[in-house]
Design a protein around this motif. Structure first.
Motif, PDB file in Angstrom:
ATOM      1  N   LEU A  53       0.835  -1.197   0.000  1.00 50.65           N
ATOM      2  CA  LEU A  53       0.000   0.000   0.000  1.00 50.65           C
ATOM      3  C   LEU A  53       0.873   1.252   0.000  1.00 50.65           C
ATOM      4  O   LEU A  53       0.689   2.145  -0.832  1.00 50.65           O
ATOM      5  CB  LEU A  53      -0.936  -0.002   1.216  1.00 50.65           C
ATOM      6  CG  LEU A  53      -1.784   1.251   1.436  1.00 50.65           C
ATOM      7  CD1 LEU A  53      -2.749   1.472   0.284  1.00 50.65           C
ATOM      8  CD2 LEU A  53      -2.526   1.138   2.762  1.00 50.65           C
ATOM      9  N   TRP A  54       1.823   1.321   0.903  1.00 51.85           N
ATOM     10  CA  TRP A  54       2.702   2.478   0.981  1.00 51.85           C
ATOM     11  C   TRP A  54       3.496   2.656  -0.311  1.00 51.85           C
ATOM     12  O   TRP A  54       3.574   3.760  -0.856  1.00 51.85           O
ATOM     13  CB  TRP A  54       3.652   2.335   2.169  1.00 51.85           C
ATOM     14  CG  TRP A  54       4.616   3.472   2.250  1.00 51.85           C
ATOM     15  CD1 TRP A  54       4.397   4.692   2.834  1.00 51.85           C
ATOM     16  CD2 TRP A  54       5.927   3.526   1.690  1.00 51.85           C
ATOM     17  NE1 TRP A  54       5.502   5.492   2.672  1.00 51.85           N
ATOM     18  CE2 TRP A  54       6.464   4.801   1.978  1.00 51.85           C
ATOM     19  CE3 TRP A  54       6.704   2.622   0.981  1.00 51.85           C
ATOM     20  CZ2 TRP A  54       7.733   5.182   1.578  1.00 51.85           C
ATOM     21  CZ3 TRP A  54       7.972   3.004   0.587  1.00 51.85           C
ATOM     22  CH2 TRP A  54       8.479   4.269   0.885  1.00 51.85           C
ATOM     23  N   LEU A  62     -12.519  -7.880   2.102  1.00 52.28           N
ATOM     24  CA  LEU A  62     -12.110  -6.717   1.319  1.00 52.28           C
ATOM     25  C   LEU A  62     -13.212  -5.665   1.300  1.00 52.28           C
ATOM     26  O   LEU A  62     -12.949  -4.471   1.459  1.00 52.28           O
ATOM     27  CB  LEU A  62     -11.735  -7.125  -0.107  1.00 52.28           C
ATOM     28  CG  LEU A  62     -11.320  -6.007  -1.052  1.00 52.28           C
ATOM     29  CD1 LEU A  62     -10.082  -5.282  -0.544  1.00 52.28           C
ATOM     30  CD2 LEU A  62     -11.089  -6.558  -2.455  1.00 52.28           C
ATOM     31  N   GLY A  63     -14.445  -6.112   1.122  1.00 52.96           N
ATOM     32  CA  GLY A  63     -15.569  -5.170   1.144  1.00 52.96           C
ATOM     33  C   GLY A  63     -15.673  -4.445   2.478  1.00 52.96           C
ATOM     34  O   GLY A  63     -15.837  -3.218   2.518  1.00 52.96           O
ATOM     35  N   VAL A  64     -15.549  -5.201   3.560  1.00 48.91           N
ATOM     36  CA  VAL A  64     -15.586  -4.589   4.895  1.00 48.91           C
ATOM     37  C   VAL A  64     -14.397  -3.648   5.073  1.00 48.91           C
ATOM     38  O   VAL A  64     -14.547  -2.520   5.549  1.00 48.91           O
ATOM     39  CB  VAL A  64     -15.596  -5.681   5.991  1.00 48.91           C
ATOM     40  CG1 VAL A  64     -15.401  -5.084   7.379  1.00 48.91           C
ATOM     41  CG2 VAL A  64     -16.884  -6.493   5.924  1.00 48.91           C
ATOM     42  N   LEU A 103      -5.103  -4.139  -4.358  1.00 51.95           N
ATOM     43  CA  LEU A 103      -4.035  -5.028  -4.807  1.00 51.95           C
ATOM     44  C   LEU A 103      -3.235  -5.578  -3.629  1.00 51.95           C
ATOM     45  O   LEU A 103      -2.963  -6.783  -3.566  1.00 51.95           O
ATOM     46  CB  LEU A 103      -3.098  -4.309  -5.783  1.00 51.95           C
ATOM     47  CG  LEU A 103      -1.952  -5.192  -6.297  1.00 51.95           C
ATOM     48  CD1 LEU A 103      -2.487  -6.368  -7.108  1.00 51.95           C
ATOM     49  CD2 LEU A 103      -0.979  -4.375  -7.125  1.00 51.95           C
ATOM     50  N   GLY A 104      -2.888  -4.719  -2.694  1.00 53.43           N
ATOM     51  CA  GLY A 104      -2.150  -5.168  -1.518  1.00 53.43           C
ATOM     52  C   GLY A 104      -2.908  -6.224  -0.740  1.00 53.43           C
ATOM     53  O   GLY A 104      -2.335  -7.223  -0.283  1.00 53.43           O
ATOM     54  N   PHE A 105      -4.205  -6.019  -0.605  1.00 54.53           N
ATOM     55  CA  PHE A 105      -5.056  -6.966   0.124  1.00 54.53           C
ATOM     56  C   PHE A 105      -5.064  -8.331  -0.563  1.00 54.53           C
ATOM     57  O   PHE A 105      -4.904  -9.365   0.083  1.00 54.53           O
ATOM     58  CB  PHE A 105      -6.474  -6.392   0.208  1.00 54.53           C
ATOM     59  CG  PHE A 105      -7.424  -7.211   1.027  1.00 54.53           C
ATOM     60  CD1 PHE A 105      -7.529  -6.999   2.388  1.00 54.53           C
ATOM     61  CD2 PHE A 105      -8.227  -8.173   0.444  1.00 54.53           C
ATOM     62  CE1 PHE A 105      -8.414  -7.743   3.161  1.00 54.53           C
ATOM     63  CE2 PHE A 105      -9.110  -8.920   1.192  1.00 54.53           C
ATOM     64  CZ  PHE A 105      -9.212  -8.705   2.564  1.00 54.53           C
TER      65      PHE A 105
END
Length: 156
Positions: A54-55, A111-113, A71-73
């Motif tokens: 993410l960073w 991911l949605g949450v 993408l990171g998830f």
């Protein structure tokens, strides 16, 4: 036809019916705590990768934070599945491909949450995006653990 008079009269090929799979003798609350602890350790490794990506994608590549978080998830969930399969829920009966597919379905729910809480926290509270991501992940992580422990790996 009559039953054999003694066990020695029974046909040699007769086998007893198969036993149902034995559940762990470990008490359910203790097993749940052990699995949750192991899952937490696996989650820390996966989350570290997630936040690093993410960073990197936001700060160095200029991506939008929600795209980078997605993408990171997904990359982190693949690592998490490998650790969960090998260590957290070892001995799972479900096939590798089916287990991974169900893990990803649960991850997509997570991911949605995560994205919903992440966006809400960033947009309404003014929290830094990395702090918001950590907070959103705690809630999503508990949900995804429960879904996997009960429905995917059938460990609880």
């Amino acid at each position: 036809m009559t039953a054999p008079a003694s066990p020695s009269d029974a046909p040699a090929c007769a086998k007893p019916p198969p036993r149902p799979a034995a559940r762990s003798a470990e008490p359910r609350p203790r097993r749940a705590a052990r699995l949750f602890w192991r899952n937490t350790v696996a989650s820390v490794f996966a989350f570290a990768l997630d936040v690093a990506l993410l960073w990197l994608l936001v700060e160095r590549a200029g991506w939008a934070y929600l795209t980078a978080a997605t993408l990171g998830f997904l990359v982190a969930m693949s690592l998490h599945y490998a650790i969960a399969r090998i260590w957290v829920f070892r001995g799972a009966d479900r096939g590798l491909a089916t287990g991974y597919a169900l893990f990803l379905v649960n991850a997509l729910i997570g991911l949605g949450v995560t994205l919903g809480l992440f966006a809400l926290l960033v947009e309404t509270s003014g929290l830094h995006y990395l702090v918001a991501r950590v907070l959103a992940s705690v809630a999503a992580g508990i949900l995804v653990f429960a879904l996997n422990a009960v429905f995917n790996f059938k460990a609880l």
